[in-house]
Design a protein around this motif. Structure first.
Motif, PDB file in Angstrom:
ATOM      1  N   VAL A 154      -2.342 -11.425 -13.821  1.00  0.00           N
ATOM      2  CA  VAL A 154      -2.573 -10.445 -12.670  1.00  0.00           C
ATOM      3  C   VAL A 154      -3.401  -9.391 -13.055  1.00  0.00           C
ATOM      4  CG1 VAL A 154      -1.131  -8.928 -11.094  1.00  0.00           C
ATOM      5  CG2 VAL A 154      -0.028 -11.257 -11.941  1.00  0.00           C
ATOM      6  N   VAL A 155      -4.384  -9.202 -12.575  1.00  0.00           N
ATOM      7  CA  VAL A 155      -5.371  -7.921 -12.610  1.00  0.00           C
ATOM      8  C   VAL A 155      -4.737  -6.933 -11.789  1.00  0.00           C
ATOM      9  CG1 VAL A 155      -7.734  -7.204 -12.351  1.00  0.00           C
ATOM     10  CG2 VAL A 155      -7.248  -9.564 -12.851  1.00  0.00           C
ATOM     11  N   ASP A 156      -4.496  -6.908 -10.420  1.00  0.00           N
ATOM     12  CA  ASP A 156      -3.936  -5.910  -9.761  1.00  0.00           C
ATOM     13  C   ASP A 156      -2.819  -6.459  -8.760  1.00  0.00           C
ATOM     14  OD1 ASP A 156      -3.539  -3.371  -8.667  1.00  0.00           O
ATOM     15  OD2 ASP A 156      -5.181  -3.662  -7.214  1.00  0.00           O
ATOM     16  N   GLU A 157      -1.972  -5.819  -8.495  1.00  0.00           N
ATOM     17  CA  GLU A 157      -0.920  -6.079  -7.439  1.00  0.00           C
ATOM     18  C   GLU A 157      -0.228  -4.684  -6.659  1.00  0.00           C
ATOM     19  OE1 GLU A 157       2.829  -8.026  -8.418  1.00  0.00           O
ATOM     20  OE2 GLU A 157       2.602  -7.466 -10.515  1.00  0.00           O
ATOM     21  N   PHE A 158       0.278  -4.977  -5.645  1.00  0.00           N
ATOM     22  CA  PHE A 158       0.963  -3.859  -4.881  1.00  0.00           C
ATOM     23  C   PHE A 158       1.485  -4.495  -3.538  1.00  0.00           C
ATOM     24  CE2 PHE A 158      -3.662  -4.179  -4.011  1.00  0.00           C
ATOM     25  CZ  PHE A 158      -3.608  -4.302  -2.538  1.00  0.00           C
ATOM     26  N   THR A 159       2.456  -3.851  -2.990  1.00  0.00           N
ATOM     27  CA  THR A 159       3.067  -4.132  -1.849  1.00  0.00           C
ATOM     28  C   THR A 159       2.637  -3.092  -0.598  1.00  0.00           C
ATOM     29  OG1 THR A 159       5.153  -4.631  -3.098  1.00  0.00           O
ATOM     30  CG2 THR A 159       5.434  -4.083  -0.944  1.00  0.00           C
ATOM     31  N   ILE A 160       2.494  -3.764   0.680  1.00  0.00           N
ATOM     32  CA  ILE A 160       2.090  -3.144   1.874  1.00  0.00           C
ATOM     33  C   ILE A 160       3.271  -3.297   2.904  1.00  0.00           C
ATOM     34  CG2 ILE A 160       0.559  -3.017   3.555  1.00  0.00           C
ATOM     35  CD1 ILE A 160      -1.467  -4.801   1.855  1.00  0.00           C
ATOM     36  N   ASN A 161       3.992  -1.947   2.978  1.00  0.00           N
ATOM     37  CA  ASN A 161       5.016  -1.745   3.729  1.00  0.00           C
ATOM     38  C   ASN A 161       4.600  -1.888   5.307  1.00  0.00           C
ATOM     39  OD1 ASN A 161       5.708   0.747   1.575  1.00  0.00           O
ATOM     40  ND2 ASN A 161       6.614  -1.228   1.730  1.00  0.00           N
ATOM     41  N   PRO A 162       5.510  -2.317   6.212  1.00  0.00           N
ATOM     42  CA  PRO A 162       5.162  -2.514   7.634  1.00  0.00           C
ATOM     43  C   PRO A 162       4.470  -1.195   8.087  1.00  0.00           C
ATOM     44  CG  PRO A 162       7.407  -3.245   7.129  1.00  0.00           C
ATOM     45  CD  PRO A 162       6.903  -2.712   5.786  1.00  0.00           C
ATOM     46  N   GLY A 163       3.344  -1.511   8.973  1.00  0.00           N
ATOM     47  CA  GLY A 163       2.749  -0.336   9.580  1.00  0.00           C
ATOM     48  C   GLY A 163       1.587   0.312   8.792  1.00  0.00           C
ATOM     49  N   THR A 164       1.438  -0.232   7.543  1.00  0.00           N
ATOM     50  CA  THR A 164       0.703   0.452   6.808  1.00  0.00           C
ATOM     51  C   THR A 164      -0.459  -0.575   6.363  1.00  0.00           C
ATOM     52  OG1 THR A 164       1.629  -0.012   4.657  1.00  0.00           O
ATOM     53  CG2 THR A 164       2.188   1.928   5.770  1.00  0.00           C
ATOM     54  N   SER A 172      -6.410   0.568  13.273  1.00  0.00           N
ATOM     55  CA  SER A 172      -6.365   2.040  13.043  1.00  0.00           C
ATOM     56  C   SER A 172      -6.043   2.291  11.586  1.00  0.00           C
ATOM     57  CB  SER A 172      -5.528   2.869  13.817  1.00  0.00           C
ATOM     58  OG  SER A 172      -5.765   2.929  15.244  1.00  0.00           O
ATOM     59  N   ASN A 173      -5.132   1.421  10.941  1.00  0.00           N
ATOM     60  CA  ASN A 173      -4.828   1.615   9.633  1.00  0.00           C
ATOM     61  C   ASN A 173      -5.746   0.874   8.701  1.00  0.00           C
ATOM     62  OD1 ASN A 173      -2.278   2.597  10.100  1.00  0.00           O
ATOM     63  ND2 ASN A 173      -1.212   0.590  10.178  1.00  0.00           N
ATOM     64  N   ILE A 174      -6.563  -0.256   9.468  1.00  0.00           N
ATOM     65  CA  ILE A 174      -7.718  -0.871   8.496  1.00  0.00           C
ATOM     66  C   ILE A 174      -8.865   0.127   8.440  1.00  0.00           C
ATOM     67  CG2 ILE A 174      -9.394  -2.561   8.420  1.00  0.00           C
ATOM     68  CD1 ILE A 174      -7.056  -4.488   9.559  1.00  0.00           C
ATOM     69  N   SER A 179       0.106  -4.606   6.683  1.00  0.00           N
ATOM     70  CA  SER A 179       1.453  -5.364   7.040  1.00  0.00           C
ATOM     71  C   SER A 179       1.566  -4.964   8.639  1.00  0.00           C
ATOM     72  CB  SER A 179       2.527  -4.906   6.107  1.00  0.00           C
ATOM     73  OG  SER A 179       3.916  -5.621   6.490  1.00  0.00           O
ATOM     74  N   CYS A 180       1.608  -5.941   9.387  1.00  0.00           N
ATOM     75  CA  CYS A 180       1.754  -5.418  11.055  1.00  0.00           C
ATOM     76  C   CYS A 180       2.803  -4.927  11.262  1.00  0.00           C
ATOM     77  CB  CYS A 180       1.372  -6.861  11.685  1.00  0.00           C
ATOM     78  SG  CYS A 180       1.202  -6.531  13.339  1.00  0.00           S
ATOM     79  N   PRO A 181       2.791  -3.832  12.190  1.00  0.00           N
ATOM     80  CA  PRO A 181       4.023  -3.164  12.509  1.00  0.00           C
ATOM     81  C   PRO A 181       4.375  -3.568  13.908  1.00  0.00           C
ATOM     82  CG  PRO A 181       1.899  -2.051  13.256  1.00  0.00           C
ATOM     83  CD  PRO A 181       1.421  -3.322  12.634  1.00  0.00           C
ATOM     84  N   ASP A 182       4.025  -4.645  14.495  1.00  0.00           N
ATOM     85  CA  ASP A 182       4.209  -5.208  15.854  1.00  0.00           C
ATOM     86  C   ASP A 182       5.762  -5.514  15.998  1.00  0.00           C
ATOM     87  OD1 ASP A 182       4.641  -6.138  18.241  1.00  0.00           O
ATOM     88  OD2 ASP A 182       2.688  -7.503  18.324  1.00  0.00           O
ATOM     89  N   ASP A 183       6.526  -4.713  16.717  1.00  0.00           N
ATOM     90  CA  ASP A 183       7.983  -4.952  16.952  1.00  0.00           C
ATOM     91  C   ASP A 183       8.444  -5.303  18.144  1.00  0.00           C
ATOM     92  OD1 ASP A 183       7.629  -2.386  17.345  1.00  0.00           O
ATOM     93  OD2 ASP A 183       9.259  -1.491  15.921  1.00  0.00           O
ATOM     94  N   ILE A 184       7.242  -5.305  19.222  1.00  0.00           N
ATOM     95  CA  ILE A 184       7.850  -5.510  20.544  1.00  0.00           C
ATOM     96  C   ILE A 184       7.448  -6.702  21.098  1.00  0.00           C
ATOM     97  CG2 ILE A 184       7.055  -2.817  20.958  1.00  0.00           C
ATOM     98  CD1 ILE A 184       4.421  -3.995  22.176  1.00  0.00           C
ATOM     99  N   ASP A 185       7.052  -7.881  20.315  1.00  0.00           N
ATOM    100  CA  ASP A 185       7.188  -8.931  20.843  1.00  0.00           C
ATOM    101  C   ASP A 185       7.269 -10.033  19.409  1.00  0.00           C
ATOM    102  OD1 ASP A 185       4.539  -9.198  19.179  1.00  0.00           O
ATOM    103  OD2 ASP A 185       3.661  -8.624  20.988  1.00  0.00           O
TER     104      ASP A 185
END
Length: 780
Positions: A179-189, A296-298, A357-363
Motif C-alpha cells: 500500500v502506497v496510500d490509503e484513507f477512508t471517505i465518510n458519507p457526504g464527503t 459540490s464535494n468533488i 462517498s455519496c450522501p444520498d439518503d432520500i432514495d
C-alpha cells in the motif's frame, strides 16, 4: 387493532452488516488468519464434509497459545508450517505479517486438529477465546489424481464478537499488496489524491450498497493548464459497453480518446456511467435544500489543483445501480455491491483523482443508509490477476476469475478471452479465426478448453439414491464406466441445469454441469432426506479439454495408454469413459470420456491442472501434422447450434422444462418408476405442452439473434433462443421456442427485428437438428 406493516426483506448478501458477526473463507488447501479478543466465539464450519481442519494460535507475544481456545497440538498436524514454506506472493505477504507479530516461522509447532475424518456436510465446531489471539486456520489438501474423489474443500469461519463496537462497520479486507496510500471517505464527503502511472487504485465499498463517484484528470495536462478528464461517453463509445470490465474491453478513456485507466478487477460488475454525480439541484428539486452532494464535494476537493467547479460532474458512479429500460427510462435501485466489494484500477498515466462517498439518503441509491468508502493505492511494482467475481449463492464468499491449467498455452495463441462462469476461456484464436476453427473441427480435429464445467464428486452409500432423486434419468441403470446425459429440475419442473453423470464406482459418481449452485442443491436435498452422502467440489482439481472432429480418435490413440482392466481408446464406446495415462504406464493419470458438444466424433480429456501443459503439448506435437486447430467459444456456438445442442440461459432456464428445451428424452416418465424432483410437474407439463423447441431456416442473408421475437402476423408466438450463420449449410439458422400450434415442419413464421413489427425476416420451421440428425458422425 392492526399494527403498521413493517419491511423485513431477507438480505443474505448483507450478512457483514451485523455488528457482532464476521465471516471468513478458508480456501481448499489454503490458510486464513483472524484475530480474536477475549470472549470472542470462533465457529469453524466444514461446508462440504470430509474436510480436515488444522489450527494454530499465538498470544500477543508471538508464543503458541492453543490453550487459549481449549485445544492441544495433534501429532503430525504440520500442514500449516509446510503451507507457509511455499513460494508465492500471497504466502510471502502472510509470512511478513506473521513475522511482524513476533511469530518464529522457522520453528512452527504442530497444530491442533479440529475433528476426525468422515465429518458430515455442515459440521461445525465452536471455540471461545480466553485471551487475545492471532489464529491461523487451514483446510489441508494435497494434489490428488484425476480419478481420485477425495479432494480438499473450503471451510467457513464465523466470529461472534463479545464486545462489538458501538459505531460499527465491517472490518476492512486484507490489502492486496504493498500500500502506497490509503484513507477512508465518510458519507457526504470527497477526497482528492495523486496516482502515478502504473499504480493501482482500489475503491472499496466497506459495508455494501454504497455509491462512490470518481473523476480523474491527466496530471501533466493540468500542469499545462488543460483540464483533460475521464469521459464516460467516450468510454462507452470506444468499448461498446455501458461500463468497461476486466478483460479485452477494460479501458476508461479521456475526452481526447486516450486510455487513462484500466479496470483490473471488479467484484460487482454493475456500475453507472449514464448520469451525473448527485448535485445540489437534484436535492433542491426534491425539497431538500442545502443537502450535501457529490458534485459540490468533488469541486471543493479539486479546487487546490486548479480545476474549476462544476454544478454537475460527469463522474463514474461506482456501485450505483442504474440502467436504461426498454422504454428509455433511467431506472434506479439499490446497489449490487456487498461488504468488501471493490473495483481495482491501474493508472495508465499520472493522474489527479477525486472520490466521494455519496450522501444520498432520500432514495434507494445507497440502500437508504450511506456508509464509508475506502481507497487504497498500491505500488506499480505489484502484479494482480485480471478478474471478476462469482458467488455460488448471494451470501457466499466471492471467488475471482481463474486461469485454467491450459491458459499458459492458449494465451500464447490468443488474447481474446472472456470470463465464462468464473474462468478465462478463449473466444477465438489469432491466425485461425472463427470460420477456420469451425471447419477444422468439422473436417479434421480441434481442441478446446472446457475447464469451466463444474465437477462434483458424489460419494457414499446413498449416492445412487440421491442422484436418482435429483436427476431426471434413471441412475440405477448406469454402469461403472458409463456416462449419461440428464436434466436437473426444480419441483415446478423448471430446469436448474443439464449435465453428464459418470459412474466411477458402485457408490462413487461425478456430476459435470455448468451451474455452481448444483453442488449446494445436491447437499440441501441430501440433508433434507438424511442421507449418508458427500458432495465434494472438484472443479479446481480437474481441468479438461475437448478433442473433437473426424480425426480425434486417430490422434488420441497415439497418446492415451490404458491398463488391461480398461478399454483401449480406439474401443471406447459412445458415452463411456476410461481411466488411463499419458503415453505410457508412468505418464500422468488421465480420464478420457467419449463425449462432446459439437455433433462430431469426439472425446474429453480430464486431468489435474499440474498435468495440463504436458497434455496440451503432447496433443499439439501429434496433432499439428493432422491439421489440429484450437477451438474458441464463438466457433463452438456455431457447431452446437447446428447439432441442436442446448445451452443454459438460451434454450432453457428455471422457467423452462426439459420438453420445452428439446431434451425430453432425458425424462423417462414411463420407465423410471420411482419419484424424483419435479416428476409430478413434468407429468402435467408433458400432457399439456405449451411450447416446443424447433429449428428455423431464415430466408435471405440477414441473421437472427438470441431474444428476437417470432410472429404470426401481429401476435408473438415464440422467441429465438440461439442463432448463427451455418458455414456448412450456407444459410442463417436458429433454434426457437415456439407455440405448439406452429411447430409442424414447413410452417412459415416471421422473426421480428427493430421493434418486432417494422422489420420481419421470413423463416421456415424445421427440425431442431440441422447437422447430422441421425448422429452418425458422433457415433462413428
Amino acid at each position: 387493532m392492526n399494527l403498521p406493516t413493517i419491511s423485513r426483506p431477507r438480505e443474505p448478501a448483507l450478512f457483514a452488516r451485523a455488528a457482532d458477526r464476521e465471516r471468513y473463507r478458508v480456501a481448499p488447501g489454503g490458510l486464513t488468519v483472524v484475530a480474536l479478543d477475549p470472549g470472542d466465539g470462533l465457529t469453524v464450519v466444514d461446508i462440504e464434509g470430509r474436510q480436515p481442519a488444522q489450527l494454530l494460535a499465538f498470544d500477543v507475544d508471538g508464543r503458541l497459545a492453543l490453550g487459549g481456545l481449549g485445544l492441544v497440538a495433534a501429532p503430525g498436524a504440520t500442514f500449516i508450517s509446510s503451507a507457509l514454506a511455499r513460494d508465492g506472493r500471497e504466502t510471502a505477504h502472510l509470512r511478513q505479517g506473521l513475522a511482524r507479530r513476533g511469530i518464529d516461522l522457522c520453528r512452527l509447532p504442530e497444530a491442533a486438529s479440529l475433528w476426525p475424518e468422515e465429518t458430515p456436510a455442515g459440521h461445525r465446531l465452536r471455540l471461545t477465546a480466553t485471551e487475545a489471539l492471532l489464529v491461523i486456520l487451514a483446510a489441508p489438501g494435497e494434489t490428488s489424481p484425476v480419478f481420485s474423489q477425495f479432494r480438499a474443500s473450503e471451510l467457513r469461519l464465523l466470529i461472534e464478537r463479545a464486545n462489538p463496537a458501538r459505531v460499527w462497520t465491517p472490518p476492512l479486507p486484507t490489502p492486496l499488496g504493498e500500500v502506497v496510500d490509503e484513507f477512508t471517505i465518510n458519507p457526504g464527503t470527497a477526497r482528492d489524491y495523486l496516482v502515478k502511472a502504473g499504480q493501482y487504485i482500489q475503491i472499496l465499498d466497506v459495508a455494501g450498497r454504497q455509491c462512490s463517484d470518481f473523476v480523474a484528470f491527466d496530471r501533466r495536462g493540468l500542469d499545462a493548464g488543460r483540464e483533460i478528464d475521464l469521459d464516460p461517453t467516450v468510454t462507452r463509445t470506444l468499448n461498446g459497453n455501458a461500463y468497461p470490465g476486466p478483460g479485452l474491453f477494460s479501458k476508461f478513456f479521456d475526452r481526447d480518446l486516450q486510455p487513462m485507466l484500466e479496470v483490473v478487477r471488479d467484484t460487482v460488475g454493475r456500475h453507472d456511467t449514464f448520469a451525473l454525480a448527485c448535485t445540489a439541484r437534484y436535492y433542491e428539486s426534491q425539497g431538500y435544500f442545502g443537502h450535501a452532494n457529490c458534485s459540490s464535494n468533488i469541486s471543493r476537493a479539486l479546487a487546490g489543483h486548479g480545476v474549476g467547479p462544476r454544478a454537475g460532474w460527469p463522474a463514474i458512479n461506482f456501485f450505483y445501480n442504474t440502467g436504461i429500460d426498454a422504454h428509455q427510462q433511467l431506472t434506479l435501485d439499490e446497489p449490487w455491491s456487498r461488504p468488501g466489494d471493490y473495483v481495482l484500477l491501474r493508472a495508465m498515466t499520472d493522474l489527479v483523482c477525486a472520490s466521494s462517498s455519496c450522501p444520498d439518503d432520500i432514495d434507494p441509491a445507497n440502500g437508504w443508509q450511506p456508509t464509508d468508502i475506502h481507497i487504497r493505492v498500491y505500488s506499480e511494482k505489484e502484479r494482480f490477476s485480471i478478474a471478476m467475481a462469482t458467488r455460488q449463492t448471494p451470501d457466499a464468499d466471492p471467488v475471482l476469475t481463474r486461469e485454467t491449467g491450459f491458459h499458459p498455452d492458449t494465451s500464447q495463441l490468443t488474447g481474446n478471452f472472456t470470463d465464462y462462469r468464473g474462468w478465462w476461456l478463449p473466444t477465438r484464436f489469432n491466425g485461425f479465426g472463427t470460420i477456420e476453427e469451425y471447419h477444422g473441427c468439422r473436417e479434421r480435429v480441434a481442441v478446446m478448453d472446457l475447464t469451466a464445467l463444474r465437477k462434483f464428486e458424489v460419494l457414499g452409500p446413498d449416492a445412487e439414491a440421491l442422484l436418482n432423486y435429483c436427476l431426471t434419468r434413471d441412475v440405477r441403470k448406469l454402469a461403472i464406466g458409463q456416462v449419461v446425459y440428464s436434466a436437473m429440475c426444480y419441483e415446478h419442473g423448471g430446469m436448474l441445469d443439464d449435465g453428464t453423470l459418470l459412474r466411477l464406482g458402485q457408490d462413487a459418481f461425478r456430476w459435470i454441469c455448468g451451474e455452481d449452485y448444483a453442488g449446494v442443491w445436491l447437499r440441501e436435498q441430501a440433508e433434507k432426506l438424511g442421507m449418508k452422502v458427500w458432495i465434494k467440489s472438484a472443479t479446481d482439481q480437474i481441468h479438461n479439454i475437448a478433442v473433437q472432429g473426424p480425426l480425434s480418435r486417430e490422434l488420441l490413440k497415439q497418446m492415451i495408454w490404458t491398463p488391461g482392466t480398461q478399454p483401449k481408446l480406439e474401443a471406447l464406446g459412445w458415452f463411456r469413459f476410461l481411466v488411463g495415462r499419458l503415453d505410457d504406464y508412468n505418464g500422468p493419470p488421465l480420464m478420457v470420456s467419449r463425449t462432446g458438444y459439437t455433433g462430431e466424433l469426439g472425446y474429453e480429456i480430464w486431468c489435474h491442472p499440474d498435468d495440463a501443459h504436458g497434455v496440451w503439448s503432447r496433443l499439439w506435437q501429434l496433432g499439428e501434422p493432422m491439421g489440429l486447430v484450437p477451438l474458441g467459444l464463438e466457433a463452438l456456438d456455431m457447431l452446437r447450434i447446428e447439432a441442436g445442442l442446448v445451452f443454459a440461459g438460451y434454450e432453457f432456464c428455471d422457467q423452462t422444462d426439459p420438453f420445452e428445451a428439446g431434451i425430453g428424452f432425458t425424462v423417462p416418465l414411463k420407465s423410471k418408476d420411482v419419484d424424483f424432483i419435479g416428476r409430478d410437474a413434468l407429468l402435467r407439463r408433458k400432457e399439456h405442452p405449451q411450447r416446443k423447441l424447433v429449428g428455423l431456416e431464415l430466408q435471405g442473408n440477414e441473421p437472427a439473434a438470441h431474444g428476437d421475437c417470432v410472429h404470426d402476423g401481429r401476435a408473438q408466438i415464440g422467441v429465438v433462443t440461439s442463432a448463427t450463420r451455418s458455414p456448412l449449410l450456407g444459410k442463417n439458422i436458429a433454434l426457437c421456442r415456439l407455440a405448439v400450434d406452429y411447430c409442424e415442419p414447413g410452417t412459415r413464421v416471421e422473426i421480428g427485428k427493430v421493434d418486432g413489427h417494422q422489420k420481419r425476416i421470413e423463416a421456415i420451421v424445421v427440425a431442431p437438428i440441422f447437422f447430422d440428425p441421425e448422429k452418425t458422425r458422433v457415433r462413428a
